[in-house]
Design a protein around this motif. Structure first.
Motif, PDB file in Angstrom:
ATOM      1  N   LEU A  75       0.818  -1.218   0.000  1.00 11.64           N
ATOM      2  CA  LEU A  75       0.000   0.000   0.000  1.00 11.64           C
ATOM      3  C   LEU A  75       0.849   1.264   0.000  1.00 11.64           C
ATOM      4  CD1 LEU A  75      -2.693  -1.235   2.534  1.00 11.64           C
ATOM      5  CD2 LEU A  75      -3.141  -0.625   0.146  1.00 11.64           C
ATOM      6  N   LYS A  76       1.942   1.256   0.761  1.00 10.93           N
ATOM      7  CA  LYS A  76       2.792   2.454   0.805  1.00 10.93           C
ATOM      8  C   LYS A  76       3.416   2.741  -0.557  1.00 10.93           C
ATOM      9  CE  LYS A  76       5.485   1.726   4.426  1.00 10.93           C
ATOM     10  NZ  LYS A  76       6.465   2.010   5.519  1.00 10.93           N
ATOM     11  N   GLU A 103      -1.844   6.812   4.773  1.00 14.95           N
ATOM     12  CA  GLU A 103      -1.983   5.743   5.761  1.00 14.95           C
ATOM     13  C   GLU A 103      -2.895   6.138   6.916  1.00 14.95           C
ATOM     14  OE1 GLU A 103       0.772   2.739   8.526  1.00 14.95           O
ATOM     15  OE2 GLU A 103       1.727   4.308   7.312  1.00 14.95           O
ATOM     16  N   ALA A 104      -2.885   7.424   7.299  1.00 10.35           N
ATOM     17  CA  ALA A 104      -3.745   7.882   8.391  1.00 10.35           C
ATOM     18  C   ALA A 104      -5.223   7.665   8.063  1.00 10.35           C
ATOM     19  CB  ALA A 104      -3.482   9.362   8.684  1.00 10.35           C
ATOM     20  N   PRO A 154     -11.851   2.630   2.758  1.00 12.89           N
ATOM     21  CA  PRO A 154     -10.489   2.378   3.231  1.00 12.89           C
ATOM     22  C   PRO A 154     -10.136   0.896   3.130  1.00 12.89           C
ATOM     23  CG  PRO A 154     -11.965   2.650   5.094  1.00 12.89           C
ATOM     24  CD  PRO A 154     -12.777   2.931   3.864  1.00 12.89           C
ATOM     25  N   PHE A 155      -8.849   0.595   3.194  1.00  8.98           N
ATOM     26  CA  PHE A 155      -8.377  -0.784   3.117  1.00  8.98           C
ATOM     27  C   PHE A 155      -8.576  -1.463   4.470  1.00  8.98           C
ATOM     28  CE2 PHE A 155      -5.411  -4.304   2.458  1.00  8.98           C
ATOM     29  CZ  PHE A 155      -5.560  -4.568   1.109  1.00  8.98           C
ATOM     30  N   SER A 156      -8.926  -2.749   4.434  1.00  8.69           N
ATOM     31  CA  SER A 156      -9.168  -3.522   5.651  1.00  8.69           C
ATOM     32  C   SER A 156      -8.380  -4.825   5.635  1.00  8.69           C
ATOM     33  CB  SER A 156     -10.661  -3.879   5.799  1.00  8.69           C
ATOM     34  OG  SER A 156     -11.421  -2.785   6.232  1.00  8.69           O
ATOM     35  N   THR A 157      -7.948  -5.243   6.821  1.00  5.66           N
ATOM     36  CA  THR A 157      -7.393  -6.578   7.030  1.00  5.66           C
ATOM     37  C   THR A 157      -8.045  -7.134   8.294  1.00  5.66           C
ATOM     38  OG1 THR A 157      -5.534  -5.665   8.295  1.00  5.66           O
ATOM     39  CG2 THR A 157      -5.170  -6.065   5.946  1.00  5.66           C
ATOM     40  N   SER A 158      -7.712  -8.375   8.638  1.00  4.99           N
ATOM     41  CA  SER A 158      -8.340  -8.988   9.814  1.00  4.99           C
ATOM     42  C   SER A 158      -7.968  -8.265  11.100  1.00  4.99           C
ATOM     43  CB  SER A 158      -7.945 -10.467   9.920  1.00  4.99           C
ATOM     44  OG  SER A 158      -6.543 -10.606  10.041  1.00  4.99           O
ATOM     45  N   ASP A 159      -6.814  -7.583  11.119  1.00  7.88           N
ATOM     46  CA  ASP A 159      -6.408  -6.852  12.320  1.00  7.88           C
ATOM     47  C   ASP A 159      -6.560  -5.339  12.172  1.00  7.88           C
ATOM     48  OD1 ASP A 159      -4.339  -6.743  10.442  1.00  7.88           O
ATOM     49  OD2 ASP A 159      -2.783  -6.570  11.970  1.00  7.88           O
TER      50      ASP A 159
END
Length: 296
Positions: free
Chosen positions: A141-142, A181-182, A213-218
């Motif tokens: 992503l960065k 990222e924020a 926004p992007f999501s992951t399990s954490d």
């Protein structure tokens, strides 16, 4: 005798109290050390290490489009690995450039072919990238953010799909950029064209993954708070439903190109999803997919 017994009990109680106090102190120290180790581990996992720490590295250009425009003006530019250093990025990094697809100049940001690379990853992995740039990978992503947010440039996104019966389809968006990222790399898409359908925006308002926004399990940012209804069932996390993969989910949407890879003729996981690409009113089973970006 009674007085001696009382004195002994008092002494024992005092010793036990002192021991308990020592145990409590040690327990607190251990707990604090464990927290510090956890924080340090998280920091190490999240830290973007300079991939070329030994010596300065000369990049080939700002991105694959820039490389094609400069090198390609002199000689034919082949597809392959190149080092780029986008404006705003603090370090150069390697990317796969596709110089053959639709005129060339494409930076590959995601590729799925055979299911060898595990896409069931946490936020830190999706942040920095993983996999083999010559095969299956997620660029990070960065790195994607650095490329698409350069000054005085805009990028388009191409999603190339291949079914299990070798049928090809594509979805093209005339603009693509990410917030920082924020804001969890919130995605923004332009106008769609192609023959696979606009799965990012879906068929219903609640399916729309654009501007999510992007999501992951954490790192759960999918809008399912406290839960959303998917196929009649209450869902608290779209990443969990999609086998802990990361994506721009929205309750949970029709697209997830990072889903568990389907192996031909085997029912395994939820699969790579592009829900608007259908055959006989059923979603097409996707064998391979790639996401590429190029300057407009």
């Amino acid at each position: 005798m009674v007085s001696y017994t009382r004195s002994t009990k008092k002494l024992l109680r005092s010793l036990m109290d002192e021991q308990q106090a020592s145990l409590d102190y040690l327990s607190n120290q251990v707990h604090e050390l464990m927290n510090r180790v956890l924080l340090l581990t998280t920091d190490v996992l999240r830290k973007q290490l300079d991939p070329f720490p030994q010596r300065p590295v000369q990049s080939h250009g700002l991105d694959c489009s820039d490389i094609k425009d400069t090198i390609g003006s002199v000689t034919k530019t082949p597809s392959g690995l190149y080092i780029i250093h986008p404006e705003g990025a603090s370090y150069p990094f390697e990317v796969m450039c596709d110089m053959d697809y639709r005129g060339g100049g494409w930076t590959v940001i995601q590729k799925r072919t055979d299911g060898v690379i595990d896409f069931q990853r946490l936020w830190c992995d999706y942040l920095d990238g993983f996999g083999d740039l010559l095969g299956e990978h997620w660029l990070g992503l960065k790195k994607i953010f650095y490329i698409v947010n350069q000054k005085n440039t805009s990028f388009m996104l191409s999603v190339a799909l291949e079914s299990e019966d070798d049928t090809l389809a594509y979805a093209l968006y005339d603009s693509f950029w990410l917030e920082d990222e924020a804001r969890f790399f919130r995605m923004h898409l332009g106008r769609y064209s192609g023959n696979a359908g606009d799965a990012f925006r879906g068929l219903r308002k609640e399916d729309n993954q654009n501007a999510m926004p992007f999501s992951t399990s954490d790192a759960d940012n999918d809008g399912c708070q406290p839960a959303c209804l998917v196929h009649g069932q209450a869902v608290k996390s779209c990443s969990h439903v999609n086998n802990h993969t990361g994506w721009w989910f929205s309750q949970c949407g029709l697209a997830n190109l990072n889903g568990i890879h389907h192996f031909p003729r085997k029912l395994q996981g939820t699969g790579i999803q592009w829900g608007t690409w259908t055959k006989m009113n059923s979603p097409v089973k996707i064998k391979s997919v790639s996401m590429k970006i190029r300057r407009v």
